[in-house]
Design a protein around this motif. Structure first.
Motif, PDB file in Angstrom:
ATOM      1  N   LEU A 360       0.865  -1.182   0.000  1.00 32.57           N
ATOM      2  CA  LEU A 360       0.000   0.000   0.000  1.00 32.57           C
ATOM      3  C   LEU A 360       0.901   1.232   0.000  1.00 32.57           C
ATOM      4  CD1 LEU A 360      -2.901   1.257   0.516  1.00 32.57           C
ATOM      5  CD2 LEU A 360      -2.249   1.271   2.915  1.00 32.57           C
ATOM      6  N   ALA A 361       0.681   2.075  -0.990  1.00 32.04           N
ATOM      7  CA  ALA A 361       1.470   3.310  -1.027  1.00 32.04           C
ATOM      8  C   ALA A 361       0.679   4.397  -0.315  1.00 32.04           C
ATOM      9  CB  ALA A 361       1.751   3.722  -2.467  1.00 32.04           C
ATOM     10  N   VAL A 362       1.327   5.032   0.640  1.00 31.78           N
ATOM     11  CA  VAL A 362       0.662   6.116   1.375  1.00 31.78           C
ATOM     12  C   VAL A 362       1.404   7.399   1.068  1.00 31.78           C
ATOM     13  CG1 VAL A 362      -0.030   6.970   3.639  1.00 31.78           C
ATOM     14  CG2 VAL A 362       0.041   4.504   3.195  1.00 31.78           C
ATOM     15  N   GLN A 363       0.681   8.387   0.627  1.00 31.18           N
ATOM     16  CA  GLN A 363       1.323   9.658   0.316  1.00 31.18           C
ATOM     17  C   GLN A 363       0.996  10.704   1.378  1.00 31.18           C
ATOM     18  OE1 GLN A 363      -0.569   8.659  -2.879  1.00 31.18           O
ATOM     19  NE2 GLN A 363       1.236   7.457  -3.424  1.00 31.18           N
ATOM     20  N   HIS A 364       1.894  11.664   1.485  1.00 30.28           N
ATOM     21  CA  HIS A 364       1.670  12.846   2.334  1.00 30.28           C
ATOM     22  C   HIS A 364       1.280  12.460   3.751  1.00 30.28           C
ATOM     23  CE1 HIS A 364       1.770  14.509  -1.560  1.00 30.28           C
ATOM     24  NE2 HIS A 364       0.512  14.291  -1.859  1.00 30.28           N
ATOM     25  N   LEU A 365       2.179  11.804   4.429  1.00 28.17           N
ATOM     26  CA  LEU A 365       1.903  11.423   5.820  1.00 28.17           C
ATOM     27  C   LEU A 365       1.489  12.645   6.622  1.00 28.17           C
ATOM     28  CD1 LEU A 365       4.788   9.010   6.717  1.00 28.17           C
ATOM     29  CD2 LEU A 365       2.370   8.475   6.405  1.00 28.17           C
ATOM     30  N   ALA A 366       0.402  12.552   7.297  1.00 28.44           N
ATOM     31  CA  ALA A 366      -0.141  13.732   7.986  1.00 28.44           C
ATOM     32  C   ALA A 366       0.312  13.831   9.430  1.00 28.44           C
ATOM     33  CB  ALA A 366      -1.664  13.701   7.923  1.00 28.44           C
ATOM     34  N   MET A 367       0.985  12.791   9.939  1.00 29.70           N
ATOM     35  CA  MET A 367       1.437  12.869  11.325  1.00 29.70           C
ATOM     36  C   MET A 367       2.620  13.830  11.398  1.00 29.70           C
ATOM     37  SD  MET A 367       0.224   9.718  10.587  1.00 29.70           S
ATOM     38  CE  MET A 367       1.369   8.365  10.540  1.00 29.70           C
ATOM     39  N   ARG A 368       2.579  14.717  12.348  1.00 32.58           N
ATOM     40  CA  ARG A 368       3.675  15.669  12.475  1.00 32.58           C
ATOM     41  C   ARG A 368       4.677  15.230  13.545  1.00 32.58           C
ATOM     42  NH1 ARG A 368       5.928  19.606  14.917  1.00 32.58           N
ATOM     43  NH2 ARG A 368       4.553  19.468  16.706  1.00 32.58           N
ATOM     44  N   VAL A 369       4.156  14.600  14.554  1.00 34.41           N
ATOM     45  CA  VAL A 369       5.024  14.176  15.638  1.00 34.41           C
ATOM     46  C   VAL A 369       4.687  12.745  16.002  1.00 34.41           C
ATOM     47  CG1 VAL A 369       5.372  16.399  16.720  1.00 34.41           C
ATOM     48  CG2 VAL A 369       3.368  15.061  17.324  1.00 34.41           C
ATOM     49  N   VAL A 403       3.493  23.079  15.611  1.00 35.65           N
ATOM     50  CA  VAL A 403       2.834  22.515  16.777  1.00 35.65           C
ATOM     51  C   VAL A 403       1.654  21.695  16.297  1.00 35.65           C
ATOM     52  CG1 VAL A 403       3.474  24.241  18.479  1.00 35.65           C
ATOM     53  CG2 VAL A 403       1.480  24.621  17.060  1.00 35.65           C
ATOM     54  N   GLY A 404       1.128  20.895  17.189  1.00 31.23           N
ATOM     55  CA  GLY A 404      -0.025  20.085  16.853  1.00 31.23           C
ATOM     56  C   GLY A 404       0.420  18.718  16.394  1.00 31.23           C
ATOM     57  N   THR A 405      -0.542  17.834  16.282  1.00 29.39           N
ATOM     58  CA  THR A 405      -0.180  16.455  15.972  1.00 29.39           C
ATOM     59  C   THR A 405      -0.123  16.220  14.477  1.00 29.39           C
ATOM     60  OG1 THR A 405      -2.507  15.976  16.211  1.00 29.39           O
ATOM     61  CG2 THR A 405      -1.090  15.413  18.053  1.00 29.39           C
ATOM     62  N   LEU A 406      -0.781  17.071  13.714  1.00 31.09           N
ATOM     63  CA  LEU A 406      -0.896  16.799  12.284  1.00 31.09           C
ATOM     64  C   LEU A 406      -0.132  17.812  11.461  1.00 31.09           C
ATOM     65  CD1 LEU A 406      -4.678  15.922  11.994  1.00 31.09           C
ATOM     66  CD2 LEU A 406      -2.729  14.391  12.274  1.00 31.09           C
ATOM     67  N   ILE A 407       0.187  17.376  10.269  1.00 33.08           N
ATOM     68  CA  ILE A 407       0.786  18.308   9.317  1.00 33.08           C
ATOM     69  C   ILE A 407       0.044  18.100   8.006  1.00 33.08           C
ATOM     70  CG2 ILE A 407       2.598  16.673   8.645  1.00 33.08           C
ATOM     71  CD1 ILE A 407       4.443  19.208   8.582  1.00 33.08           C
ATOM     72  N   MET A 408      -0.208  19.156   7.296  1.00 36.55           N
ATOM     73  CA  MET A 408      -0.986  19.020   6.072  1.00 36.55           C
ATOM     74  C   MET A 408      -0.286  19.718   4.943  1.00 36.55           C
ATOM     75  SD  MET A 408      -4.548  19.780   7.879  1.00 36.55           S
ATOM     76  CE  MET A 408      -4.780  18.988   9.459  1.00 36.55           C
ATOM     77  N   GLU A 409      -0.522  19.223   3.762  1.00 37.43           N
ATOM     78  CA  GLU A 409       0.099  19.852   2.621  1.00 37.43           C
ATOM     79  C   GLU A 409      -0.621  21.174   2.383  1.00 37.43           C
ATOM     80  OE1 GLU A 409       2.498  17.561  -0.322  1.00 37.43           O
ATOM     81  OE2 GLU A 409       0.472  17.549  -1.130  1.00 37.43           O
ATOM     82  N   SER A 410       0.154  22.190   2.158  1.00 36.50           N
ATOM     83  CA  SER A 410      -0.496  23.497   2.073  1.00 36.50           C
ATOM     84  C   SER A 410       0.282  24.397   1.139  1.00 36.50           C
ATOM     85  CB  SER A 410      -0.572  24.117   3.463  1.00 36.50           C
ATOM     86  OG  SER A 410       0.711  24.122   4.027  1.00 36.50           O
TER      87      SER A 410
END
Lengths: 417, 268
Positions: A360-369, A403-410
């Motif tokens: 399974l290919a997962v793109q743009h991991l959203a976990m930041r920490v 900060v925060g748990t997530l990171i998003m492409e922006s």
């Protein structure tokens, strides 16, 4: 390059508080020389050094011992064991306006506070206007401080502590009170402080401020240093710790339970069913886009999750699933084939001896920490009965700003009208 | 140890003069500006006491000033002893609360704590010293002024040092033993009646017992005031006692205070 000398050096510091059940026990102990107290270890084995011009952030949950450490640095408390060497003048903001006299006007309190900090009188007169301007108190400066709001209190206290230009500034949670505009000013002021090569020790629950203002961070947990290092990294681990109810170690205890069946990823696995030896996962791996196995993942990066499946029984038809798991019972994200049509992914039937790889290919991991695991699983046709699940090694996200748990492409844009 | 004592105890009021001044002002403010009566309240207690004692002891018991002081009225005789005593008693009475009431400051701000007993002693000495000076001005106008009066500030200063030492010890100990508050109040009362203030020492018939009174520094101080003011002369024995006693009290009290002040943060 100029060698930086540690301006604060703490070696092997321990601090105990003696807890007496009754006040008179303290007297008896002195008289009879027999211990009548219970020791409470607030801080144990704390060692660190802060070079001149650097700033240190102290983080930890409530009651971890942060404030005690700051008090020790400010010299208000004495260590039970160990040494603290602080060179230079220290200004400590440990509590809002602790040095204020409520009946006096703000202006008079400037003088009172400054003399508590040991500033020569002549200097205060020149600083007075600057302090009043910074604190934005306006005409309130001539009113008694007891009439001030807590925001005004902290503004004045902060203005005084920073204007007197100590070598070392120790601040405990001061910024949490002011409004955003003032917080911004404080951050500017503290950055200016750093630019002047002054040293700061800063304790806050605002991870943003710690990351923004501190070079190094110490995470204190139960009176001990749990982690010390680059503030981004320490804050990352600390946030991760705060967001998960479980501690890191617990997953090891949870691992054997993967032999049990889980009715669905994330659902409680306690309703255990006998394992059906129909097929098994012989390998599970997490690779980067180049196919190398990795344990540290880039935020917003791509990964490939792979598991090798051996079929032990003819005619197996099934579903596959992957999940990012915080612990054995806490999923972060899940990927299942149950909703997918046969045409999109092969679901069998497979024959005995078949070995195949599900990836399974997962793109743009959203976990930041954080640290987490990948769970691979095999389910029956309905997707409700799980033959086998398997955890990967522990994975983590590379330290990064934010900060925060997530990171998003922006994507940013600023458009002038 | 001696250097530390010198720097931390004796020199601090000079090196932190600004803070010292701030504390003193703050204390004055707390006592006077906050209430309507202000200064009046402060003098009300000694004035009422003086009136009561003059009535009970001077009028009812008919106590007279001893013959060596000539025709001095009992009120004057008593006041010369009572006003300096009152400064001492008030400093003692306030001592137990000095650090406790400043607990928020001590536990939150790093500053020379040793300024607190100093301020706490200075305030009663300033206020009641003023009362004493007013009495002296009245007596001077009555023609009692003599060159010996130059010694008065010196004796008063030594009484201040003596008090300061005790206040330092009491204030520091009280952080650990709060029961001391009650004991000190009681102790001051006992001390008051054991000091010949409202009675002349000559009323004690037994000369051996009278000798024992020399062990009470406050008796020596008060005897000196009376001799200087009323007779213009000084008993060497009183001076020989108070000077070493005051210096020892001041240094020992300071030493103890500096030794245990590190623990204040833990206990308060």
């Amino acid at each position: 390059m100029k060698k930086t000398v540690p301006i604060i050096k703490v070696a092997n510091l321990h601090k105990d508080f003696r807890i007496y059940a009754r006040p008179q026990d303290r007297l008896w102990e002195i008289l009879l020389r027999r211990p009548r107290h219970q020791l409470y270890h607030v801080l144990r084995d704390i060692s660190f050094a802060v070079p001149e011009g650097k700033s240190l952030g102290i983080i930890g949950v409530n009651g971890a011992g942060k404030s005690t450490l700051l008090k020790l640095l400010a010299g208000i408390l004495q260590p039970t064991v160990g040494e603290i060497a602080v060179s230079g003048q220290v200004a400590a903001l440990l509590e809002l306006g602790a040095g204020f006299h409520p009946e006096f006007s703000g202006r008079r309190n400037i003088y009172l506070n400054a003399s508590l900090l040991g500033v020569p009188d002549d200097d205060i007169a020149t600083l007075e206007q600057e302090i009043i301007a910074f604190s934005e108190l306006g005409e309130f400066i001539d009113r008694p401080v007891k009439t001030y709001s807590s925001g005004m209190y902290v503004r004045l206290a902060f203005a005084i502590a920073t204007m007197v230009r100590p070598d070392i500034l120790v601040i405990d949670e001061a910024l949490s009170v002011g409004d955003m505009a003032f917080q911004r000013k404080c951050v500017q002021r503290m950055n200016q402080f750093r630019a002047e090569l002054k040293t700061m020790v800063f304790c806050s629950h605002s991870m943003f401020h710690i990351q923004e203002l501190c070079d190094t961070a110490i995470w204190i947990h139960m009176g001990r240093i749990r982690e010390i290092g680059d503030s981004d990294q320490v804050v990352g681990h600390y946030e991760d710790f705060c967001y998960s109810k479980k501690t890191y170690n617990s997953i090891e205890q949870d691992l054997p339970r993967t032999q049990l069946q889980e009715s669905e990823v994330g659902k409680n696995s306690d309703d255990a069913m006998p394992t059906m030896p129909d097929c098994r996962i012989s390998a599970l791996s997490v690779c980067d886009s180049d196919g190398h196995a990795v344990t540290e993942l880039e935020p917003l990066g791509s990964v490939r999750l792979e598991m090798e499946v051996e079929v032990l029984k003819d005619g197996i038809e099934g579903n596959f699933g992957f999940a990012f798991m915080k612990s054995a019972e806490e999923p972060i994200a899940s990927f299942l084939t149950t909703e997918l049509a046969e045409s999109e992914v092969e679901k069998g039937p497979f024959q005995v001896g078949d070995v195949f790889t599900v990836s399974l290919a997962v793109q743009h991991l959203a976990m930041r920490v954080g640290e987490f695991y990948v769970l691979g699983g095999l389910a029956d046709k309905s997707g409700l009965l799980w033959y086998e699940t398997r955890f990967s090694k522990q994975l983590s996200i590379k330290p990064n700003k934010g900060v925060g748990t997530l990171i998003m492409e922006s994507e940013w844009s600023v458009q002038r009208k | 140890m001696f250097i530390t004592l010198l720097r931390e105890w004796i020199a601090t009021p000079l090196t932190h003069s600004r803070l010292f001044q701030q504390f003193t002002q703050q204390d004055f403010h707390a006592q006077f500006a906050a209430s309507i009566g202000g200064f009046l309240w402060l003098f009300l207690t000694p004035i009422v006491h003086i009136l009561i004692y003059s009535f009970v002891f001077g009028y009812i018991f008919q106590i007279r000033a001893p013959a060596e002081f000539g025709q001095t009225r009992f009120v004057i005789f008593m006041m010369i002893g009572y006003l300096p005593w009152f400064a001492f008693a008030e400093a003692m009475g306030r001592s137990t609360n000095l650090l406790l009431e400043k607990a928020p400051l001590i536990t939150k701000v790093m500053f020379p704590v040793q300024l607190l007993p100093l301020t706490g002693t200075l305030i009663p000495y300033l206020t009641h010293g003023t009362g004493f000076v007013m009495l002296l001005i009245y007596l001077a106008s009555q023609g009692l002024l003599s060159a010996g009066w130059l010694l008065l500030p010196v004796v008063f200063f030594f009484q201040f040092l003596f008090t300061l030492g005790i206040v330092a010890v009491l204030s520091a100990t009280c952080v650990f033993l709060r029961d001391l508050q009650q004991l000190v109040a009681l102790g001051v009362t006992i001390w008051f009646f054991l000091t010949p203030i409202i009675y002349p020492i000559t009323m004690i018939q037994n000369p051996t017992i009278r000798q024992w009174f020399l062990l009470n520094p406050m008796h020596n101080f008060i005897n000196l005031y009376r001799e200087i003011v009323l007779l213009g002369e000084v008993s060497a024995i009183n001076l020989q006692i108070i000077i070493p006693v005051s210096v020892i009290s001041y240094c020992l009290g300071g030493w103890l205070f500096i030794r245990i002040r590190h623990a204040f943060g833990d206990v308060l």
